[in-house]
Scaffold this motif. Sequence first.
Motif, PDB file in Angstrom:
ATOM      1  N   ASN A  93      -9.896  -0.916  -3.538  1.00 13.63           N
ATOM      2  CA  ASN A  93      -8.900  -0.162  -2.694  1.00 13.63           C
ATOM      3  C   ASN A  93     -10.926   1.018  -2.837  1.00 13.63           C
ATOM      4  OD1 ASN A  93      -6.891   0.307  -2.515  1.00 13.63           O
ATOM      5  ND2 ASN A  93      -6.438   0.885  -5.004  1.00 13.63           N
ATOM      6  N   PHE A 130      -2.017   8.223   0.844  1.00 13.81           N
ATOM      7  CA  PHE A 130      -2.244   8.645  -0.849  1.00 13.81           C
ATOM      8  C   PHE A 130      -3.512  10.109   0.559  1.00 13.81           C
ATOM      9  CE2 PHE A 130      -4.234  10.855  -4.691  1.00 13.81           C
ATOM     10  CZ  PHE A 130      -2.710  10.776  -5.264  1.00 13.81           C
ATOM     11  N   SER A 139      -8.122  -0.763  -8.101  1.00 11.91           N
ATOM     12  CA  SER A 139      -9.421   0.261  -7.362  1.00 11.91           C
ATOM     13  C   SER A 139     -10.586   0.215  -7.080  1.00 11.91           C
ATOM     14  CB  SER A 139      -9.465   1.249  -9.652  1.00 11.91           C
ATOM     15  OG  SER A 139     -10.150   0.747 -10.119  1.00 11.91           O
ATOM     16  N   SER A 146       0.847  -1.138   0.059  1.00  8.87           N
ATOM     17  CA  SER A 146      -0.181   0.181  -0.411  1.00  8.87           C
ATOM     18  C   SER A 146       1.014   1.409   0.265  1.00  8.87           C
ATOM     19  CB  SER A 146      -0.739   0.350   1.060  1.00  8.87           C
ATOM     20  OG  SER A 146      -0.246   0.005   2.531  1.00  8.87           O
ATOM     21  N   CYS A 153      -1.461  -1.389  -3.523  1.00  6.14           N
ATOM     22  CA  CYS A 153      -0.445  -1.202  -4.272  1.00  6.14           C
ATOM     23  C   CYS A 153      -0.634  -2.796  -4.867  1.00  6.14           C
ATOM     24  CB  CYS A 153       0.596  -0.733  -4.156  1.00  6.14           C
ATOM     25  SG  CYS A 153      -0.054   1.437  -4.275  1.00  6.14           S
ATOM     26  N   CYS A 204      -6.688   5.983  -7.165  1.00  3.27           N
ATOM     27  CA  CYS A 204      -5.922   6.792  -6.480  1.00  3.27           C
ATOM     28  C   CYS A 204      -6.310   8.468  -6.270  1.00  3.27           C
ATOM     29  CB  CYS A 204      -4.492   7.206  -5.893  1.00  3.27           C
ATOM     30  SG  CYS A 204      -3.523   7.450  -7.655  1.00  3.27           S
ATOM     31  N   PRO A 226       0.937   5.502  -6.643  1.00  2.00           N
ATOM     32  CA  PRO A 226       0.781   6.411  -6.708  1.00  2.00           C
ATOM     33  C   PRO A 226       1.551   7.665  -6.110  1.00  2.00           C
ATOM     34  CG  PRO A 226      -0.602   5.409  -5.529  1.00  2.00           C
ATOM     35  CD  PRO A 226       0.547   4.314  -6.138  1.00  2.00           C
ATOM     36  N   LEU A 237      -9.286  10.395  -3.595  1.00  2.00           N
ATOM     37  CA  LEU A 237      -8.823  11.360  -2.747  1.00  2.00           C
ATOM     38  C   LEU A 237      -9.835  12.109  -3.755  1.00  2.00           C
ATOM     39  CD1 LEU A 237      -7.225  12.724  -1.237  1.00  2.00           C
ATOM     40  CD2 LEU A 237      -5.893  13.503  -2.824  1.00  2.00           C
ATOM     41  N   ASN A 283     -11.013   1.418   1.350  1.00  2.00           N
ATOM     42  CA  ASN A 283     -10.945   2.590   2.848  1.00  2.00           C
ATOM     43  C   ASN A 283     -12.571   2.896   3.302  1.00  2.00           C
ATOM     44  OD1 ASN A 283      -8.196   4.071   2.273  1.00  2.00           O
ATOM     45  ND2 ASN A 283      -8.774   3.041  -0.571  1.00  2.00           N
ATOM     46  N   GLU A 327      -0.793  13.414  -5.091  1.00  2.00           N
ATOM     47  CA  GLU A 327      -2.005  13.934  -4.266  1.00  2.00           C
ATOM     48  C   GLU A 327      -1.681  15.454  -4.412  1.00  2.00           C
ATOM     49  OE1 GLU A 327      -0.665  13.816   0.199  1.00  2.00           O
ATOM     50  OE2 GLU A 327      -0.094  11.438  -0.819  1.00  2.00           O
ATOM     51  N   VAL A 357      -3.535   3.571   0.048  1.00  2.00           N
ATOM     52  CA  VAL A 357      -4.147   2.726  -1.316  1.00  2.00           C
ATOM     53  C   VAL A 357      -3.832   1.426  -1.427  1.00  2.00           C
ATOM     54  CG1 VAL A 357      -3.734   3.755  -3.488  1.00  2.00           C
ATOM     55  CG2 VAL A 357      -4.627   4.668  -2.379  1.00  2.00           C
ATOM     56  N   THR A 400      -4.422   2.237  -9.772  1.00  2.00           N
ATOM     57  CA  THR A 400      -5.182   2.854  -8.347  1.00  2.00           C
ATOM     58  C   THR A 400      -6.449   3.052  -7.966  1.00  2.00           C
ATOM     59  OG1 THR A 400      -3.830   3.690  -7.383  1.00  2.00           O
ATOM     60  CG2 THR A 400      -2.853   2.216  -7.303  1.00  2.00           C
TER      61      THR A 400
END
Length: 350
Positions: free
Chosen positions: A165, A77, A162, A74, A84, A131, A91, A135, A169, A96, A82, A129
């Motif tokens: 993810n 981010f 993704s 991971s 990986c 990200c 990322p 975000l 999260n 970011e 995230v 990913t």
Amino acid sequence: MSRIPPWLFRKASRRSANIAALLPACRDLQSAMNEFRWLKEHVNSTASASKENLLYRLCRKRGQGYPLQYILGSQPFGPLDVKCRPGVLIPRPETEAYTYHLADLIKAGNLKTGEPGQRLGIVDFCTGTGCIPLLLYSLLYRKFEHLEVVGVDISTQAVSLSRDNIVHNVKLGHLPQPGTNRTLNILQQDIFQDEVIEKLQGRTWDVMISNPPYISRQVWYRGGGQIGHSVRKYEPSLALVPGNDISIPANWEHEDVFYSRLLNIAYNLKPKVILLEVGDEMQALRVISRLSQHKLSTNSHVEVWRDWPDLASSHDEESPLEITMDDGSSRLVSTKGSGNIRSIFIKLDV
């Protein structure tokens, strides 16, 4: 890259043979010590019967240039964790930084993209990913009663990761649970096929963002520029280098071909804001020059963001970029922030 002095290896070895093994990748003692701590924490969290042997192997693997994020699984981010995996681009902190800056501009109402408390649509191409869309969703969720965020990628591995993810999260509490009025989705589509436009048309897309493949074949195979050996050896070329089967429009370079397609997509989807990551200053100059000949250029405002767009520029970074047009005329484009040239920001009056 300069060689590591023997005295530094001796100093690292006095602390730990594992720390010394990390030096070729980390380049300095403090970074090696930090990575050793993270690797040790990672190993201690596993069910390995021989944690010492596993730590030894991972330190040497990392020392040979294997990405830390693939080992740990991971990358932080923003507030997200995230995941990986090999085969999907890792990322970067610069990505970011501009994602945060874009979200801040949207929340402040500076871009007139959607109205706070009302509706906002965001689409991210070449999402990897996930990200960027994750975000933006997490940062803008509370500002808009109706929020639609979509990530698009051609890679089966990237789309699967993704989507994982999102679940990961949400479970950790880092990402609000998507619902009826606030949605977060990932589509598997080839952006060079018109089907992607057909799937997205008919909805309002205020913001279009992309970190596309932009590295030339020469740099990928021979090295150079800002891309390191570890990236070329371990990260996926699909996410970094445009494929050889993609036709190149007139007056465009092979490494810039995704920007040509993204501008055409934007013309159809009619976002109010476009943000495109680029590889370096020369690529930014080429893309902006081509943009000036595109149908999108009418009533558009363009500026270039550096690595850290929310930081004050140094004296050397304040000068605008001079773009040479096809007719020999020139145009000045302002730059924002500090660091290397990183992205092109386009505001459209649509």
